[in-house]
Design an enzyme around this catalytic site. Sequence first.
Site, short mmCIF file in Angstrom:
data_model
loop_
_atom_site.label_atom_id
_atom_site.label_comp_id
_atom_site.label_asym_id
_atom_site.label_seq_id
_atom_site.Cartn_x
_atom_site.Cartn_y
_atom_site.Cartn_z
N TYR A 114 -16.12 -4.16 3.33
CA TYR A 114 -14.57 -4.71 2.73
C TYR A 114 -14.07 -3.97 0.88
O TYR A 114 -13.59 -4.09 1.30
CB TYR A 114 -14.85 -6.24 2.66
CG TYR A 114 -13.34 -6.88 2.54
CD1 TYR A 114 -12.42 -6.98 3.80
CD2 TYR A 114 -13.41 -7.54 1.34
CE1 TYR A 114 -11.57 -7.51 3.14
CE2 TYR A 114 -12.52 -8.34 1.13
CZ TYR A 114 -10.95 -8.04 1.82
OH TYR A 114 -9.62 -8.15 1.42
N GLY A 125 0.88 -7.46 10.25
CA GLY A 125 1.02 -8.43 9.62
C GLY A 125 1.16 -10.22 9.37
O GLY A 125 0.77 -10.92 8.22
N ALA A 126 2.35 -9.63 10.19
CA ALA A 126 3.42 -10.72 9.64
C ALA A 126 3.15 -11.97 10.33
O ALA A 126 4.25 -13.24 9.90
CB ALA A 126 4.89 -9.75 9.79
N SER A 145 0.66 -14.03 10.32
CA SER A 145 0.53 -15.08 9.29
C SER A 145 0.29 -14.84 7.61
O SER A 145 -0.13 -14.03 7.61
CB SER A 145 -1.21 -15.92 10.41
OG SER A 145 -1.90 -14.72 10.50
N GLY A 146 -0.87 -16.16 7.44
CA GLY A 146 -1.27 -16.10 6.00
C GLY A 146 -0.08 -15.64 5.04
O GLY A 146 1.26 -15.51 5.30
N GLY A 160 1.29 -11.91 4.72
CA GLY A 160 2.32 -11.85 5.65
C GLY A 160 2.69 -11.58 6.17
O GLY A 160 4.49 -12.03 5.93
#
Length: 307
Positions: free
Chosen positions: A176, A21-22, A24-25, A27
């Site tokens: 979650y 998950g690099a 965005s955010g 990551g």
Amino acid sequence: MAKWTHADIPDQTGKLAIVTGANSGIGFEAARALAGRGARVVLACRSVARAERAEAKILAEHGAAELVVMELDLADLDQVRSFAAAARERFERLDLLINNAGVMVPPASTTKQGFELQLGVNHLGHFALTGLVLELLCASPGARVVSVSSQAHRQGRMNFDDLDFEARGYDRMAAYGQSKLANLLFTSELGRRLAAAGLDVIAAAAHPGWTGTNLQQHWKLANLLNPLLGMAPAKGALPTLRAATDPGVKSGDYYGPRGLYQMWGYPKRVSRSRAARSEADARRLWEVSELRTGVHYPSAAALARGD
């Protein structure tokens, strides 16, 4: 108390990191910081196009950065296997695996293999990935696995009789919390197994507190409050980066913001819920995860032998 910041990240030259998950955010910020300190970073993302845009942003800031874009869809265990096979073919070792990618409170949905999406992506996909690249981690003394959890783990409960919310009906917040609790149980059990094998690999965890990212796209209240209360992703990534690079980190350590309710501030070693400390649940989750993913980790003896 000293503030741990990006300036405290040790030199990472010669190290190889995979960040899921690099694009965005948190990551993206973790990948950018590691690349800026000299690491070769694999941007492991579901969307190659978004990963390539992230790559371009990092190169614009760090022109000499070594980056590799690889497709990884954690909602499809077949694709996780393909990614891991490609990684084993391409790389001889792995110094750092950051299990960061995730989904948060989406509408009821499932992975390709039919598991509830949040548990499937946040835990099962990363469980499978870690097991499938474990030989690369074991080839690098001092390697680390860092799994990103959440304060939502405190509301999580492992319902082993209904992990996919089929009997009780889907509750997106409960799902979650369960997935984030699973991240911590996995970290603990992985650390125990690595230690039993006498392997020099650290399993640690982190959480970002209240950080404003697109992870919260399905949570309207958080989106409304993020401009007022949410930390910027660069600061929210600091607990992950500390768990990944601080020389003092030990297996089982958990890092989060040091401020009120662990929601804001610079990173420090933090507490976890009683449920997250259950060794019985950690062992049971491990067994269930092997059955669900079909990924069976080598025994401690086999790991010690290097089989």
